[in-house]
Design an enzyme around this catalytic site. Structure first.
Site, PDB file in Angstrom:
ATOM      1  N   TYR A 128       9.455  -2.988  -1.506  1.00  0.00           N
ATOM      2  CA  TYR A 128       8.538  -2.027  -0.889  1.00  0.00           C
ATOM      3  C   TYR A 128       8.953  -0.612  -1.285  1.00  0.00           C
ATOM      4  O   TYR A 128      10.107  -0.226  -1.126  1.00  0.00           O
ATOM      5  CB  TYR A 128       8.568  -2.126   0.635  1.00  0.00           C
ATOM      6  CG  TYR A 128       8.022  -3.420   1.208  1.00  0.00           C
ATOM      7  CD1 TYR A 128       7.294  -4.322   0.439  1.00  0.00           C
ATOM      8  CD2 TYR A 128       8.233  -3.747   2.552  1.00  0.00           C
ATOM      9  CE1 TYR A 128       6.799  -5.494   0.976  1.00  0.00           C
ATOM     10  CE2 TYR A 128       7.740  -4.913   3.098  1.00  0.00           C
ATOM     11  CZ  TYR A 128       7.026  -5.795   2.305  1.00  0.00           C
ATOM     12  OH  TYR A 128       6.542  -6.950   2.851  1.00  0.00           O
ATOM     13  N   PRO A 133      -1.673  -8.641  10.064  1.00  0.00           N
ATOM     14  CA  PRO A 133      -2.329  -9.260  11.227  1.00  0.00           C
ATOM     15  C   PRO A 133      -3.592  -8.544  11.680  1.00  0.00           C
ATOM     16  O   PRO A 133      -4.407  -9.126  12.395  1.00  0.00           O
ATOM     17  CB  PRO A 133      -1.251  -9.187  12.310  1.00  0.00           C
ATOM     18  CG  PRO A 133      -0.461  -7.967  11.955  1.00  0.00           C
ATOM     19  CD  PRO A 133      -0.415  -7.973  10.441  1.00  0.00           C
ATOM     20  N   ALA A 175      -5.536  -7.274   9.308  1.00  0.00           N
ATOM     21  CA  ALA A 175      -6.255  -7.267   8.033  1.00  0.00           C
ATOM     22  C   ALA A 175      -6.218  -5.888   7.380  1.00  0.00           C
ATOM     23  O   ALA A 175      -7.238  -5.367   6.925  1.00  0.00           O
ATOM     24  CB  ALA A 175      -7.689  -7.759   8.216  1.00  0.00           C
ATOM     25  N   ALA A 222      -8.786  -3.496   8.638  1.00  0.00           N
ATOM     26  CA  ALA A 222     -10.200  -3.876   8.660  1.00  0.00           C
ATOM     27  C   ALA A 222     -10.656  -4.361  10.035  1.00  0.00           C
ATOM     28  O   ALA A 222     -11.839  -4.257  10.368  1.00  0.00           O
ATOM     29  CB  ALA A 222     -10.475  -4.961   7.616  1.00  0.00           C
ATOM     30  N   LEU A 223      -9.726  -4.880  10.842  1.00  0.00           N
ATOM     31  CA  LEU A 223     -10.086  -5.404  12.160  1.00  0.00           C
ATOM     32  C   LEU A 223      -9.949  -4.368  13.274  1.00  0.00           C
ATOM     33  O   LEU A 223     -10.172  -4.684  14.434  1.00  0.00           O
ATOM     34  CB  LEU A 223      -9.228  -6.638  12.491  1.00  0.00           C
ATOM     35  CG  LEU A 223      -9.583  -7.918  11.735  1.00  0.00           C
ATOM     36  CD1 LEU A 223      -8.551  -9.010  12.000  1.00  0.00           C
ATOM     37  CD2 LEU A 223     -10.982  -8.398  12.115  1.00  0.00           C
ATOM     38  N   THR A 224      -9.590  -3.161  12.932  1.00  0.00           N
ATOM     39  CA  THR A 224      -9.389  -2.137  13.963  1.00  0.00           C
ATOM     40  C   THR A 224     -10.666  -1.378  14.305  1.00  0.00           C
ATOM     41  O   THR A 224     -10.693  -0.636  15.289  1.00  0.00           O
ATOM     42  CB  THR A 224      -8.349  -1.105  13.502  1.00  0.00           C
ATOM     43  OG1 THR A 224      -8.881  -0.364  12.383  1.00  0.00           O
ATOM     44  CG2 THR A 224      -7.041  -1.779  13.076  1.00  0.00           C
ATOM     45  N   GLY A 225     -11.697  -1.545  13.494  1.00  0.00           N
ATOM     46  CA  GLY A 225     -12.913  -0.763  13.694  1.00  0.00           C
ATOM     47  C   GLY A 225     -12.873   0.585  12.997  1.00  0.00           C
ATOM     48  O   GLY A 225     -13.848   1.351  13.047  1.00  0.00           O
ATOM     49  N   LYS A 226     -11.770   0.879  12.336  1.00  0.00           N
ATOM     50  CA  LYS A 226     -11.615   2.177  11.664  1.00  0.00           C
ATOM     51  C   LYS A 226     -12.553   2.298  10.465  1.00  0.00           C
ATOM     52  O   LYS A 226     -13.056   3.394  10.159  1.00  0.00           O
ATOM     53  CB  LYS A 226     -10.162   2.335  11.210  1.00  0.00           C
ATOM     54  CG  LYS A 226      -9.883   3.591  10.396  1.00  0.00           C
ATOM     55  CD  LYS A 226      -8.411   3.653   9.988  1.00  0.00           C
ATOM     56  CE  LYS A 226      -8.116   4.897   9.160  1.00  0.00           C
ATOM     57  NZ  LYS A 226      -6.684   4.965   8.754  1.00  0.00           N
TER      58      LYS A 226
END
Length: 367
Positions: free
Chosen positions: A98, A254, A256, A259-263
């Site tokens: 990383y 977790p 995505a 993508a799953l935060t609504g941002k």
């Protein structure tokens, strides 16, 4: 004094005094009921909070951060680290690759995490931090000694004498038996408290588990891509095998990758490489699920992020490690703990998510 050097240096590991960091949140900073919100990783003695913090983006310029790293992003990452400790989340997952120095302008994530720990310890000597890092199964690395050599270089960058969890980042094209032997050696040398794998298939997971078991060493974890919209571990037998063997499934990406935060919306997709995965077309199809996540969150006075993290925790034997780029995100993650979605909500979200075409995962999962 912690020593911060690049992976190419000779850090004099055995001669230098390094800070020893161990794993329980400081009572002075925890806002979670930390003991209640902790789980053991597999059959090991290592206990961690039910959510960890992923440090993949820290210092990275190849996938995250719009290909550049600057002082503003450094300050934000440090804020994420300190805020995590302040709310009681005290374990962090990094890796030697990383923030690879092969990428222009990047700073190694292990180096940053080690620096953050050292600076926090200077003003809060009693704080304790759990660190997980990973070995890269690069084609030119052979045998068990390559694992120990890489681990010592990671410890050098982190400025630590040992880490809590050391993982094989992905299965190698060859030499995997030697890598597993190296994990066992690391435990017996006292360089790590627990060992795990990452991106391992059901077959490889069983092989690693049995090989370590012969030495009396538990396989603590398998870290894989797992979220509400990426449920391959349920389909390929990995989740069931983890449950059967008592190996904790650590879920990366977790939420995505945001993508799953609504941002993100079809009119505002993520930038950089993520934009090729979470396209406007994909985000359009995702909207019904996101709308329901938001509604459920409002019923519980929770954010969408907290709902989707809680959904994963409700799958049992799963510890998600969302990536935190700043203080606000870290604080948000803590709100996923201390409550539970109803069974009906869990099933409804799964059903809605099943209507969305799965995203592309990491190809090594299929090795």
């Amino acid at each position: 004094m912690a020593l911060y050097v690049s992976s190419a240096c000779f850090c004099g590991f055995s001669q230098k005094r390094v800070e020893k960091i161990r794993a329980v949140a400081s009572e002075g900073f925890a806002t979670l009921k930390t003991e209640e919100e902790k789980v053991k990783l597999g059959g090991s003695d290592l206990k961690v909070t039910k959510i960890g913090i992923g440090a993949w983006s820290w210092g990275d310029t190849s996938y995250w951060n719009n290909f550049e790293w600057d002082d503003r992003k450094l300050k934000a990452a440090k804020g994420a680290f300190n805020a995590s400790l302040d709310v009681g989340i005290n374990w962090f997952d990094t890796a030697e690759v990383y923030g690879s120095t092969l990428s222009l302008g990047a700073i190694n994530s292990e180096t940053l995490l080690g620096r953050f720990i050292k600076e926090r310890k200077e003003r809060d000597p009693e704080v304790e931090v759990a660190v997980a890092t990973k070995f890269a199964a690069l084609p030119w690395r052979f045998g068990r000694q390559s694992v120990i050599t890489a681990l010592k270089e990671s410890l050098c960058r982190l400025g630590l004498s040992s880490v809590d969890l050391y993982q094989l980042h992905w299965p190698g094209l060859w030499g995997n038996e030697g890598y597993i032997d190296g994990l066992g050696d690391a435990v017996e040398m006292g360089l790590v408290k627990a060992v795990g794998v990452s991106n391992y298939s059901e077959k490889r997971l069983r092989e690693a588990y049995e090989k370590l078991k012969k030495r009396g060493i538990p396989l603590a974890s398998n870290q894989v891509n797992y979220s509400l919209i990426y449920r391959l571990p349920e389909e390929n037998g990995v989740k069931a095998t983890c449950d059967e063997l008592g190996v904790t499934l650590i879920a990366y990406s977790p939420i995505a990758q945001g993508a799953l935060t609504g941002k993100y919306t079809p009119d505002n997709p993520p930038t950089g490489p993520r934009g090729r995965i979470y396209t406007p077309e994909f985000l359009t199809k995702l909207q019904p699920l996101l709308n329901r996540i938001m509604e459920i969150g409002q019923n519980h006075d929770k954010t969408p992020t907290q709902v989707v993290l809680n959904w994963l925790i409700c799958q049992e034997n799963v510890v998600p490690i969302p990536g935190a780029k700043n203080e606000e995100q870290a604080k948000d993650f803590a709100g996923a703990l201390g409550w539970r979605l109803s069974d009906d909500e869990i099933n409804e979200l799964r059903s809605l998510a099943s209507e969305t075409k799965p995203i592309i995962g990491f190809p090594v999962e299929k090795l």
